[in-house]
Design a protein around this motif. Structure first.
Motif, short mmCIF file in Angstrom:
data_model
loop_
_atom_site.label_atom_id
_atom_site.label_comp_id
_atom_site.label_asym_id
_atom_site.label_seq_id
_atom_site.Cartn_x
_atom_site.Cartn_y
_atom_site.Cartn_z
N ASP A 209 -59.90 -18.55 -32.79
CA ASP A 209 -60.84 -18.27 -33.88
C ASP A 209 -60.48 -19.00 -35.17
N VAL A 210 -59.19 -19.21 -35.42
CA VAL A 210 -58.79 -19.94 -36.63
C VAL A 210 -59.14 -21.43 -36.47
N SER A 211 -58.91 -21.97 -35.28
CA SER A 211 -59.29 -23.36 -35.02
C SER A 211 -60.79 -23.54 -35.27
N ARG A 212 -61.56 -22.60 -34.78
CA ARG A 212 -63.02 -22.67 -34.93
C ARG A 212 -63.42 -22.57 -36.40
N ALA A 213 -62.72 -21.74 -37.16
CA ALA A 213 -63.03 -21.60 -38.58
C ALA A 213 -62.76 -22.93 -39.31
N ILE A 214 -61.71 -23.64 -38.91
CA ILE A 214 -61.42 -24.94 -39.53
C ILE A 214 -62.53 -25.94 -39.19
N VAL A 215 -63.01 -25.90 -37.97
CA VAL A 215 -64.14 -26.76 -37.58
C VAL A 215 -65.33 -26.48 -38.49
N GLN A 216 -65.64 -25.22 -38.66
CA GLN A 216 -66.80 -24.86 -39.49
C GLN A 216 -66.63 -25.33 -40.93
N LEU A 217 -65.41 -25.17 -41.42
CA LEU A 217 -65.13 -25.57 -42.80
C LEU A 217 -65.30 -27.09 -42.95
N VAL A 218 -64.78 -27.83 -42.01
CA VAL A 218 -64.91 -29.29 -42.05
C VAL A 218 -66.38 -29.69 -41.98
N GLU A 219 -67.12 -29.05 -41.09
CA GLU A 219 -68.55 -29.38 -40.97
C GLU A 219 -69.26 -29.10 -42.29
N GLU A 220 -68.87 -28.02 -42.95
CA GLU A 220 -69.52 -27.66 -44.22
C GLU A 220 -69.12 -28.64 -45.33
N LEU A 221 -67.85 -29.04 -45.35
CA LEU A 221 -67.39 -30.04 -46.32
C LEU A 221 -68.15 -31.35 -46.12
N ASN A 222 -68.34 -31.72 -44.85
CA ASN A 222 -69.05 -32.98 -44.58
C ASN A 222 -70.52 -32.89 -44.98
N ARG A 223 -71.13 -31.74 -44.70
CA ARG A 223 -72.53 -31.56 -45.08
C ARG A 223 -72.69 -31.71 -46.59
N ALA A 224 -71.77 -31.09 -47.32
CA ALA A 224 -71.83 -31.15 -48.79
C ALA A 224 -71.66 -32.60 -49.26
N ASN A 225 -70.71 -33.31 -48.66
CA ASN A 225 -70.45 -34.68 -49.06
C ASN A 225 -71.63 -35.60 -48.71
N GLU A 226 -72.21 -35.36 -47.55
CA GLU A 226 -73.35 -36.17 -47.12
C GLU A 226 -74.57 -35.89 -47.99
N ALA A 227 -74.72 -34.64 -48.40
CA ALA A 227 -75.83 -34.30 -49.30
C ALA A 227 -75.68 -35.04 -50.62
N ASP A 228 -74.44 -35.37 -50.96
CA ASP A 228 -74.16 -36.16 -52.15
C ASP A 228 -74.28 -37.67 -51.89
N GLY A 229 -74.68 -38.02 -50.69
CA GLY A 229 -74.84 -39.43 -50.36
C GLY A 229 -73.52 -40.17 -50.15
N LYS A 230 -72.45 -39.40 -49.88
CA LYS A 230 -71.14 -40.04 -49.79
C LYS A 230 -70.55 -40.05 -48.38
N GLY A 231 -71.36 -39.77 -47.37
CA GLY A 231 -70.84 -39.83 -46.01
C GLY A 231 -69.88 -38.71 -45.71
N LYS A 232 -69.17 -38.84 -44.58
CA LYS A 232 -68.28 -37.76 -44.17
C LYS A 232 -66.99 -37.76 -44.99
N LEU A 233 -66.50 -36.57 -45.26
CA LEU A 233 -65.28 -36.43 -46.04
C LEU A 233 -64.06 -36.46 -45.15
N VAL A 234 -64.17 -35.90 -43.96
CA VAL A 234 -62.98 -35.60 -43.14
C VAL A 234 -63.40 -35.40 -41.68
N ALA A 235 -62.45 -35.66 -40.77
CA ALA A 235 -62.69 -35.45 -39.34
C ALA A 235 -61.61 -34.53 -38.78
N TYR A 236 -62.00 -33.66 -37.86
CA TYR A 236 -61.00 -32.83 -37.18
C TYR A 236 -60.76 -33.35 -35.78
N THR A 237 -59.58 -33.10 -35.26
CA THR A 237 -59.33 -33.30 -33.83
C THR A 237 -58.29 -32.29 -33.38
N TYR A 238 -58.43 -31.80 -32.15
CA TYR A 238 -57.54 -30.78 -31.58
C TYR A 238 -56.96 -31.27 -30.27
#
Lengths: 427, 427
Positions: free
Chosen positions: A282-311
């Motif tokens: 569940d913690v791994s999944r929460a980090i995925v969600q957080l990264v997806e949300e960070l990327n959405r925010a950054n993309e909404a700003d026209g700046k592309g992806k902020l970060v990538a996760y890998t497990y």
């Protein structure tokens, strides 16, 4: 100790795959079912160090110590195979030059240590076998005649992903076609210097339960997952091409997209195994969600992806991002996952490079730089220690020869025994 | 109220798929990307009940109430399409027999209620749309001329999986080939009476976070998951054949194996989506592990699989097993997941059929009948309420006509308004 002792000490790095290796078509030779690609991490932060010595006085038995404990070198085991292959290369060299000492006929003593605790949840077999091969290659003076790719072929037989730790930067393990494994080896996709800005943040996640060991798990997937076959044939080949191009172009957006997709694809195949294999919690999944949300925010700003996760085969997240993005990522992670031990290797907090931040209790605010579109309630702030530790590092170089001969870097004493063991005996 | 009122009240069951439906090739007609197969659950325990009335006095507007709240029937919506299709069938019947009242020209009032709370985490759209279609079919006296499969084709346009709730027992939704959706409908694989021993235990799992709605989620999977295409083309067709055969033979072992594999395959495709979709959480995973361990123990005893799990678009587990296996399963689940509210519908605890066991505090022991090979430490005993509620039920029959005309089963009062609403007004 004399520097005329036949000895070498090398260090080798950890690597974290962005196109994952999962499944063998030959379990003895360790031939993978698909190509894979990784980023080599900086040895200044995470490394295995190995001293290898050959001496006529050692008798007939090779010996090896890992983190102070002697390991049995089984006759049909992976250590045996690696050492024998290295001795063969030395023998070939000796047969061409009769002036060379016959090191290949002597037993070796090998001592290996990791600078990161097992508790960090990082697989040490890749850096460990890479350091073993690198130290024997230095001891036997095999390079440059023997290429790093040739050495990687031997390291592969110790632990598959070890072959990728024979290079710095961005490294592909070409699975190969031949049943002998002759063409199953690592090649450099791009050196560290090509794209040195890429950094990694390792989020060590607490997990009560012990996961399925990857060696057993991957073969269960090969035998039972219908989706894995599709991954092997259709998914990975295309991604190998595209992520290599993205690395050439330093195109973080594409790099991030493929990295996340391939991590998910790999874990999907684990889940498709019978019985299913779960590594993310569940913690791994929460980090995925957080990264997806960070990327959405950054993309909404026209700046592309902020970060990538890998497990990998465990609950820990490895986050890749260009270094300029890291302060925002770190602050956000530390906000949602408070009290993680944090090694501030890049002095982002301005308290000195060697400052460790052990479970700081203060509630950390979200970065002000986050766009207003960022949803602060995307995941709840987790309980203290859900992420146990943060390790901030970056893309690094390949194995280093720390010392030829027996000097201050040696892990073996003058009798060819581990110095750590000697200390333990004295104590 | 008079029984000459043009009205019918029907109930319809919940169904839980063992071959999962995930992905539409036509989102308006609701044409699935693959066939699916489900078990219909007993309406004595879980059901939707719907009263439909046609009356000349209702004016031109159809109205519908769901659990006491009026729903808007949008002009291009699913409710509209379902009601219109049913009216067309009535019209065809009226055109053949001029003596019939012209019900198709009158507006309908429909009132629907579920006997299970939303909090149970069970999708109510399948039973709800099935009850809607069944009640209109009874009101319009369409059967037996119109088959249940023909009705299922209409229910499908309300909510895909609703088509499977038009039958009892074991039901296949044939995805169909035609772009019109004409051949996308449900058929009976086997009636309830063929294999009545199959029971289900629904484990309602607490989950803080709200999952991705399945309607949006499945289309994201269609658009982004490379593995879903393989599932559609290669994995499902074979499994449909094999599980149908297993049902014909009452071969629980094969039924269980395919059911678990397909649940995992479906969740693997969710994970392979970009961004990934997670429905199972750590408690869901713990139930998987427990089931796998129970099966290993039973198989070690030479008795085949004890139980199968399946997960829909949420964290709840549905466990299928022959009824003789249920006491052991229940006791084990209640040991590892204490304090779940438990409806003892089969009086396994001998305290009466209607006895509810709400959060019993006693620590429950493991079944003595478990073989000694069972590892009691496979998962930790979870915190109280990790599984919130247990619902024990069994394979059931298809929609029931509870009443023709307006009698004691009616959910509408004499003015054609919900009785519940009337009560609320008075109060």
């Amino acid at each position: 100790m004399s520097s005329s002792v036949h000895q070498a000490t090398c260090s080798a790095p950890v690597n974290i795959a962005v196109i994952k290796y999962w499944g063998k078509k030959d379990t003895t030779l360790i031939l993978p079912t698909n190509d894979s690609l990784s980023v080599t991490l900086d040895q200044d932060h995470l490394r295995s160090v190995t001293t290898a010595r050959a001496d006529a006085s050692f008798g007939s038995q090779d010996r090896l110590w890992l983190n102070g404990e002697e390991e049995t070198i089984k006759a049909d085991g992976r250590l045996r195979r690696c050492i024998d292959e290295m001795k063969k290369l030395r023998q070939a060299k000796e047969s061409k030059d009769s002036n060379l000492p016959k090191l290949s006929e002597w037993a070796v003593h090998v001592c290996s240590e990791n600078n990161f605790p097992t508790a960090a949840g990082l697989a040490s077999s890749a850096s460990g076998f890479a350091a073993l091969i690198a130290s024997l290659a230095a001891l036997y003076e095999l390079q440059p005649e023997v290429s790093s790719s040739e050495l990687s072929r031997i390291a592969r037989q110790g632990s598959g992903s070890a072959c990728r730790s024979l290079f710095g930067g961005y490294v592909a393990w070409q699975g190969g076609e031949q049943s002998s494994g002759q063409d199953s080896l690592a090649v450099e996709v791009a050196p560290q210097s090509h794209w040195p800005e890429l950094q990694a943040l390792i989020c060590v996640v607490s997990d009560a339960k012990k996961g399925t060991p990857s060696t057993a798990g991957m073969q269960r997937t090969v035998q039972t997952s219908p989706l894995l076959q599709h991954r092997i044939k259709e998914v990975v080949p295309d991604r190998m091409v595209k992520i290599s191009e993205a690395i050439q172009k330093r195109d973080f957006d594409t790099f991030a997209e493929i990295t996340m997709a391939d991590s998910n694809n790999f874990h999907a195949c684990c889940l498709d195994t019978a019985p299913p294999i779960f590594y993310m919690n569940d913690v791994s999944r929460a980090i995925v969600q957080l990264v997806e949300e960070l990327n959405r925010a950054n993309e909404a700003d026209g700046k592309g992806k902020l970060v990538a996760y890998t497990y990998d085969a465990g609950p820990n997240a490895v986050l890749y991002a260009p270094k300029d993005n890291m302060p925002r990522i770190l602050q956000t992670i530390r906000h949602y996952f408070p009290n993680a031990d944090f090694d501030d290797t890049f002095d982002l907090l301005g308290k000195g490079v060697n400052a460790s931040h052990r479970g700081a209790q203060e509630a950390l605010s979200l970065p002000e730089s986050l766009p207003s579109s960022f949803n602060a309630n995307v995941i709840p702030v987790h309980e203290a220690g859900a992420v146990r530790r943060l390790i901030h590092t970056q893309v690094g170089d390949g194995p280093r020869v720390l010392e030829r001969g027996a000097g201050k870097e040696s892990l073996l004493n003058e009798n060819g025994e581990p110095i750590r063991l000697q200390r333990a005996k004295r104590a």
